[in-house]
Design a protein around this motif. Structure first.
Motif, PDB file in Angstrom:
ATOM      1  N   THR A  96      -2.530   2.786  -0.640  1.00 14.97           N
ATOM      2  CA  THR A  96      -3.144   2.593   0.675  1.00 14.97           C
ATOM      3  C   THR A  96      -3.370   3.931   1.374  1.00 14.97           C
ATOM      4  O   THR A  96      -4.442   4.187   1.930  1.00 14.97           O
ATOM      5  CB  THR A  96      -2.265   1.692   1.556  1.00 14.97           C
ATOM      6  N   LEU A  97      -2.359   4.796   1.339  1.00 17.36           N
ATOM      7  CA  LEU A  97      -2.480   6.098   2.006  1.00 17.36           C
ATOM      8  C   LEU A  97      -3.534   6.963   1.345  1.00 17.36           C
ATOM      9  O   LEU A  97      -4.321   7.640   2.022  1.00 17.36           O
ATOM     10  CB  LEU A  97      -1.126   6.810   1.998  1.00 17.36           C
ATOM     11  N   ALA A  98      -3.596   6.949   0.019  1.00 16.32           N
ATOM     12  CA  ALA A  98      -4.590   7.752  -0.694  1.00 16.32           C
ATOM     13  C   ALA A  98      -6.006   7.299  -0.362  1.00 16.32           C
ATOM     14  O   ALA A  98      -6.903   8.128  -0.126  1.00 16.32           O
ATOM     15  CB  ALA A  98      -4.341   7.664  -2.196  1.00 16.32           C
ATOM     16  N   LEU A  99      -6.226   5.996  -0.331  1.00 13.11           N
ATOM     17  CA  LEU A  99      -7.555   5.465  -0.015  1.00 13.11           C
ATOM     18  C   LEU A  99      -7.927   5.720   1.444  1.00 13.11           C
ATOM     19  O   LEU A  99      -9.086   6.025   1.756  1.00 13.11           O
ATOM     20  CB  LEU A  99      -7.598   3.967  -0.324  1.00 13.11           C
ATOM     21  N   LEU A 100      -6.952   5.618   2.344  1.00 11.22           N
ATOM     22  CA  LEU A 100      -7.214   5.925   3.751  1.00 11.22           C
ATOM     23  C   LEU A 100      -7.558   7.400   3.935  1.00 11.22           C
ATOM     24  O   LEU A 100      -8.461   7.749   4.706  1.00 11.22           O
ATOM     25  CB  LEU A 100      -5.987   5.569   4.599  1.00 11.22           C
ATOM     26  N   ALA A 101      -6.840   8.258   3.228  1.00 11.05           N
ATOM     27  CA  ALA A 101      -7.126   9.693   3.316  1.00 11.05           C
ATOM     28  C   ALA A 101      -8.544   9.991   2.834  1.00 11.05           C
ATOM     29  O   ALA A 101      -9.267  10.794   3.443  1.00 11.05           O
ATOM     30  CB  ALA A 101      -6.107  10.478   2.497  1.00 11.05           C
TER      31      ALA A 101
ATOM     32  N   ILE B  37      -6.193   1.013  12.665  1.00 10.34           N
ATOM     33  CA  ILE B  37      -5.328  -0.156  12.438  1.00 10.34           C
ATOM     34  C   ILE B  37      -4.538  -0.004  11.143  1.00 10.34           C
ATOM     35  O   ILE B  37      -3.337  -0.286  11.099  1.00 10.34           O
ATOM     36  CB  ILE B  37      -6.168  -1.447  12.412  1.00 10.34           C
ATOM     37  N   MET B  38      -5.196   0.441  10.066  1.00  9.05           N
ATOM     38  CA  MET B  38      -4.489   0.598   8.801  1.00  9.05           C
ATOM     39  C   MET B  38      -3.401   1.660   8.899  1.00  9.05           C
ATOM     40  O   MET B  38      -2.327   1.528   8.293  1.00  9.05           O
ATOM     41  CB  MET B  38      -5.476   0.947   7.685  1.00  9.05           C
ATOM     42  N   LEU B  39      -3.638   2.729   9.674  1.00 12.46           N
ATOM     43  CA  LEU B  39      -2.599   3.738   9.878  1.00 12.46           C
ATOM     44  C   LEU B  39      -1.428   3.165  10.658  1.00 12.46           C
ATOM     45  O   LEU B  39      -0.251   3.443  10.350  1.00 12.46           O
ATOM     46  CB  LEU B  39      -3.178   4.951  10.600  1.00 12.46           C
TER      47      LEU B  39
ATOM     48  N   PHE C 116      -3.128  -2.860   0.629  1.00 14.37           N
ATOM     49  CA  PHE C 116      -1.960  -2.995   1.503  1.00 14.37           C
ATOM     50  C   PHE C 116      -1.309  -4.365   1.330  1.00 14.37           C
ATOM     51  O   PHE C 116      -1.985  -5.359   1.055  1.00 14.37           O
ATOM     52  CB  PHE C 116      -2.390  -2.792   2.962  1.00 14.37           C
ATOM     53  N   ASP C 117      -0.004  -4.418   1.485  1.00  5.80           N
ATOM     54  CA  ASP C 117       0.740  -5.687   1.376  1.00  5.80           C
ATOM     55  C   ASP C 117       1.407  -5.992   2.712  1.00  5.80           C
ATOM     56  O   ASP C 117       2.468  -5.457   3.025  1.00  5.80           O
ATOM     57  CB  ASP C 117       1.782  -5.603   0.267  1.00  5.80           C
ATOM     58  N   ILE C 118       0.759  -6.840   3.495  1.00  5.45           N
ATOM     59  CA  ILE C 118       1.270  -7.179   4.819  1.00  5.45           C
ATOM     60  C   ILE C 118       2.567  -7.981   4.741  1.00  5.45           C
ATOM     61  O   ILE C 118       3.347  -8.032   5.692  1.00  5.45           O
ATOM     62  CB  ILE C 118       0.191  -7.968   5.624  1.00  5.45           C
TER      63      ILE C 118
END
Length: 427
Positions: A255-260, A321-323, A399-401
């Motif tokens: 998730t962090l890699a894709l957001l970056a 929101i994802m952050l 992401f896994d909510i």
């Protein structure tokens, strides 16, 4: 007390385990912990769904074979289908933009409609559809990336921009896409879980009972909703053979890699022009914000607002929101986690609408092509912006909510469920 063997249903947003209820028409069952709708039984039967699917498939073919619009200027005219717009964009040296539009605007919607028609045809005859397991897994992958409604909105924005440049006449393809948008809006309710529910109602598939003594980890299939209890944190679904995990492995790093990646591409997406307009008066580049201002100056404040929300507000909101979800996924508070679940659902819902500007660019490039008199070309900002859309959607899917709910102790019993009466819906 929980039964020794019973049919179970797990919430795909919080992981809460429920006894699966038997619903009547116009009823739905909601998760007692996060409020997510688990099951819903509408008015439409398999025959009605099949009719809608066949109609949508025919309209899809018409929409892509017929021109969307004809633009006339100085005695010359240009018309283009969606596929011709993609070909023009590829020929202008932007294969990435063309490929993204081809996949989300043609290939994936065609796959989605073809799969639905195939499955519903056999279900309507009360027969097990050949390849149901593989097709349902493929349908679950395709559904978020089918963007015909986004393309239709892009056509409307392009029409307003072109109407100020030359004489524009809507063609058959435009009206076909309008009808297709409404049909797909209804058919999008048929996700893979709903398909398996229809298969059960037709008597060609069954839920497998769950032994609560089989293990401590709840493995809930996101494709068919089958639940298993296991001592292992991963495995294969016994019904559709999809890979099932108690929690998505290494979801935080992905998730962090894709957001970056999305944040990196967001900068050039807004600084570089998404398209260039070349006329006998000179050439000019247009950024996303410049396109919004142009629509406003043309008097189309409503479309300007839509483009502003879809192309500027939505991407920023998704990233923020994802952050927030990433850095606060273990809050331990029931109220906060419920709010996080709602935010995650919003991100999933709005994810594809940012593709609007990319569709507008390829349509303008195909229609406003009159040689030295006037021409439109995509810019590198369009490629970067398309990648922003892709990376933010992939980050949300990664992401896994459910992980946040693992730290919430709300005392809810696993066998609870709440069937709720609802007003009639077209489902």
């Amino acid at each position: 007390m929980m039964q020794d063997v019973a049919i179970r249903l797990a919430c795909h947003n919080c992981g809460q385990l429920h006894v699966k209820p038997q619903l009547h028409e116009r009823q739905r069952a909601s998760c007692v912990r996060c409020g997510t709708v688990l099951l819903q039984k509408g008015k439409l039967n398999v025959s009605a769904w099949l009719a809608l699917s066949i109609a949508a498939l025919w309209v899809f073919l018409i929409a892509n074979l017929m021109p969307v619009a004809t633009l006339s200027s100085a005695g010359m005219s240009r018309s283009a289908t969606f596929l011709q717009a993609i070909t023009v964009t590829w020929g202008q040296g932007f294969p990435l933009v063309a490929s993204m539009c081809l996949m989300v605007g043609f290939v994936i919607p065609l796959l989605q409609l073809s799969q639905l028609t195939w499955i519903l045809f056999f279900l309507n005859r009360k027969k097990y559809p050949p390849g149901l397991r593989s097709l349902s897994r493929l349908l679950a992958l395709c559904k978020p990336w089918s963007m015909i409604p986004v393309f239709m909105l892009g056509v409307l924005v392009a029409v307003v921009k072109l109407a100020n440049m030359a004489s524009l006449d809507p063609e058959t393809g435009l009206w076909a896409f309008a009808v297709l948008t409404f049909l797909l809006t209804f058919l999008n309710k048929l996700n893979s879980r709903k398909i398996w529910q229809l298969a059960q109602e037709q008597g060609v598939a069954n839920d497998l009972p769950v032994n609560p003594q089989a293990g401590n980890y709840v493995l809930a299939c996101e494709v068919c909703s089958q639940v298993a209890l296991s001592d292992h944190t991963s495995g294969d679904c016994k019904r559709c053979h999809a890979s099932v995990h108690y929690r998505k492995p290494k979801y935080k790093s992905r998730t962090l890699a894709l957001l970056a990646a999305a944040i990196v591409f967001y900068v050039p997406a807004n600084l570089f022009p998404v398209m260039f307009i070349d006329t006998f008066l000179g050439a000019s580049g247009h950024t996303i914000l410049g396109g919004v201002l142009q629509l406003w100056q043309l008097g189309s404040w409503d479309l300007a607002l839509i483009v502003f929300v879809a192309s500027i507000v939505v991407p920023i909101s998704k990233i923020v929101i994802m952050l927030v979800l990433y850095f606060n996924d273990k809050s331990g508070s029931y109220a906060v986690q419920r709010q996080h679940t709602r935010l995650y659902q919003i991100v999933e819902f709005i994810g594809q609408w940012s593709m609007l500007d990319v569709f507008v660019v390829i349509l303008l490039a195909a229609l406003a092509n009159f040689g030295s008199l006037m021409s439109v070309m995509p810019g590198h900002g369009a490629s970067a912006f398309g990648l922003v859309v892709v990376f933010t959607m992939l980050s949300a899917h990664s992401f896994d909510i459910r992980e946040g709910w693992s730290y919430v102790d709300d005392g809810i019993e696993k066998e609870d469920f709440e069937p709720v009466e609802t007003a009639p819906t077209f489902q």
